[in-house]
Enzyme design. Structure first.
Site, PDB file in Angstrom:
ATOM      1  N   CYS A   1     -11.725   0.065   0.699  1.00 42.68           N
ATOM      2  CA  CYS A   1     -12.404  -1.118   0.157  1.00 42.68           C
ATOM      3  C   CYS A   1     -13.907  -1.054   0.417  1.00 42.68           C
ATOM      4  CB  CYS A   1     -11.810  -2.372   0.798  1.00 42.68           C
ATOM      5  SG  CYS A   1     -12.713  -3.892   0.410  1.00 42.68           S
TER       6      CYS A   1
ATOM      7  N   TRP B   1      -2.494  -6.376   2.111  1.00 41.44           N
ATOM      8  CA  TRP B   1      -2.731  -5.066   2.710  1.00 41.44           C
ATOM      9  C   TRP B   1      -1.683  -4.834   3.802  1.00 41.44           C
ATOM     10  CZ3 TRP B   1      -6.557  -1.784   1.012  1.00 41.44           C
ATOM     11  CH2 TRP B   1      -7.546  -2.338   0.201  1.00 41.44           C
TER      12      TRP B   1
ATOM     13  N   VAL C   1      -5.659 -12.241   0.193  1.00 40.19           N
ATOM     14  CA  VAL C   1      -5.622 -11.649   1.532  1.00 40.19           C
ATOM     15  C   VAL C   1      -6.553 -10.444   1.498  1.00 40.19           C
ATOM     16  CG1 VAL C   1      -4.174 -10.523   3.261  1.00 40.19           C
ATOM     17  CG2 VAL C   1      -3.296 -12.486   1.976  1.00 40.19           C
ATOM     18  N   THR C   2      -7.772 -10.647   1.979  1.00 38.83           N
ATOM     19  CA  THR C   2      -8.817  -9.647   1.790  1.00 38.83           C
ATOM     20  C   THR C   2      -9.236  -8.995   3.102  1.00 38.83           C
ATOM     21  OG1 THR C   2     -10.608 -11.276   2.043  1.00 38.83           O
ATOM     22  CG2 THR C   2      -9.717 -10.953  -0.172  1.00 38.83           C
ATOM     23  N   VAL C   3      -9.868  -7.832   2.946  1.00 36.83           N
ATOM     24  CA  VAL C   3     -10.533  -7.147   4.052  1.00 36.83           C
ATOM     25  C   VAL C   3     -12.012  -7.032   3.689  1.00 36.83           C
ATOM     26  CG1 VAL C   3      -8.572  -5.847   4.925  1.00 36.83           C
ATOM     27  CG2 VAL C   3      -9.887  -4.916   3.013  1.00 36.83           C
TER      28      VAL C   3
ATOM     29  N   TYR D   1     -17.087  -3.785 -11.214  1.00 33.79           N
ATOM     30  CA  TYR D   1     -15.839  -4.518 -11.438  1.00 33.79           C
ATOM     31  C   TYR D   1     -15.861  -5.261 -12.772  1.00 33.79           C
ATOM     32  CZ  TYR D   1     -14.148  -3.509  -6.751  1.00 33.79           C
ATOM     33  OH  TYR D   1     -13.698  -2.863  -5.621  1.00 33.79           O
TER      34      TYR D   1
END
Length: 342
Positions: A48, A81, A114-116, A179
């Protein structure tokens, strides 16, 4: 955290807004948590670009011992993830299989992305924040007491306004621009995004033609934020996201700039092209339904001389390069060999 509106890609930027600050207070009124060595775990994914920023900043500042890091695997499903590359498929400190578990520990009704990167309080297992732009700025400013000797100043106060301005523009036009191309819903939306992206890259070429770094004569947060997009450009964005007017390797100024950073400790040694390619080509099944990961492109050029020392500049200012990464945080040797083999 993204959606398409009127055929144009829009990023959902509603993150958990808490901050970790020196004394747990925040001047902007957001909920605050105090800086405490060993209290938190930084969860990232090397694939990412947003998480890659935090990996680089943490490494340059030497925060490995005070802010431990967990690394998710390169793939995820619609839920979360996962820690597929850890023994037993669980993060060895938090004991969870999915990062989603930490989000639900904080809010059982959590229904956003649900992100990093995400910072998790180890004792409670709860996510503290996933506000990726603020996380790295706070590592530079609020965690200063725990920086390594010789750590660079990545966000110098006397250049902060200029850095902020450059970062805002890079985010909207480049970081998010690729993106917009990749997830455009119509030909018209794609062509507008494509033109906007390459107009921005041409502008960056002019800015960097005669200066080594984006702001001043040292590496700043702005360079880190641009680098993580450039590092993925030929490997995924050129083909997968149809950003194909030119490869990065065909844009001489930006290519040399990116190689300069790649060969700087903290940048190339935290970049995992294997994870990057597996993530984009296997997760984005709406773009690549076969999930076939391409064998190319040849990435060995990243190690070629860049020649940008002639522009002057001091990468770490009055500081020094970081030491080698901890053994358990090294990019696997086979990943580097496979990606960078001539």
């Amino acid at each position: 955290m993204a959606y398409v509106e009127d055929s144009e890609f829009e990023r959902d930027t509603t993150y958990i807004p808490d901050r970790i600050t020196r004394d747990g207070t925040t001047p902007d009124g957001r909920p605050g948590w105090p800086v405490e060595p060993g209290r938190y775990r930084l969860i990232v994914a090397r694939a990412c670009p947003w998480a890659n920023r935090s990996i680089i900043v943490r490494r340059l500042l030497g925060l490995e011992d005070v802010l431990p890091m967990g690394i998710a695997g390169p793939e995820h499903d619609e839920r979360s993830w996962t820690f597929t590359e850890d023994p037993g498929g669980r993060d060895p400190v938090l004991g969870i299989e999915r990062l989603q578990e930490a989000y639900l520990a904080r809010d059982p009704h959590y229904d956003r992305g649900v992100t990093v990167p995400a910072v998790v309080e180890i004792a409670s297992g709860k996510v503290v924040t996933n506000d990726f732009p603020q996380i790295t700025l706070d590592l530079s400013t609020e965690w200063r007491e725990y920086h390594r000797p010789g750590a660079p100043d990545l966000y110098p106060a006397d250049r902060a306004d200029e850095i902020d301005e450059v970062m805002r523009w890079i985010y909207t036009e480049v970081n998010n621009g690729v993106y917009r191309c990749g997830f455009a819903g119509t030909q018209d939306a794609y062509e507008k995004a494509y033109d906007r992206l390459f107009t921005a890259l041409d502008r960056l070429t002019e800015r960097l033609r005669d200066q080594r770094y984006l702001v001043g004569d040292t590496i700043t947060e702005a360079d880190i934020r641009l680098f993580t997009t450039l590092a993925r450009f030929d490997a995924v964005y050129h083909g997968h996201f149809k950003c194909n007017r030119s490869k990065l390797a065909e844009m001489p100024v930006l290519w040399a700039y990116a190689r300069d950073l790649f060969t700087t400790p903290g940048f190339g040694d935290t970049t995992d092209f294997d994870h990057i390619k597996r993530h984009y080509y296997r997760v984005h099944t709406d773009i690549n339904p076969t999930q076939i990961v391409p064998a190319g492109p040849d990435l060995s050029g990243w190690l070629e001389p860049h020649g940008r020392e002639a522009l002057g500049g001091r990468p770490f200012g009055d500081g020094t390069p970081p030491g080698p990464p901890p053994a358990d945080e090294e990019v696997p040797a086979e990943h580097r060999a496979r990606a960078l083999a001539a």
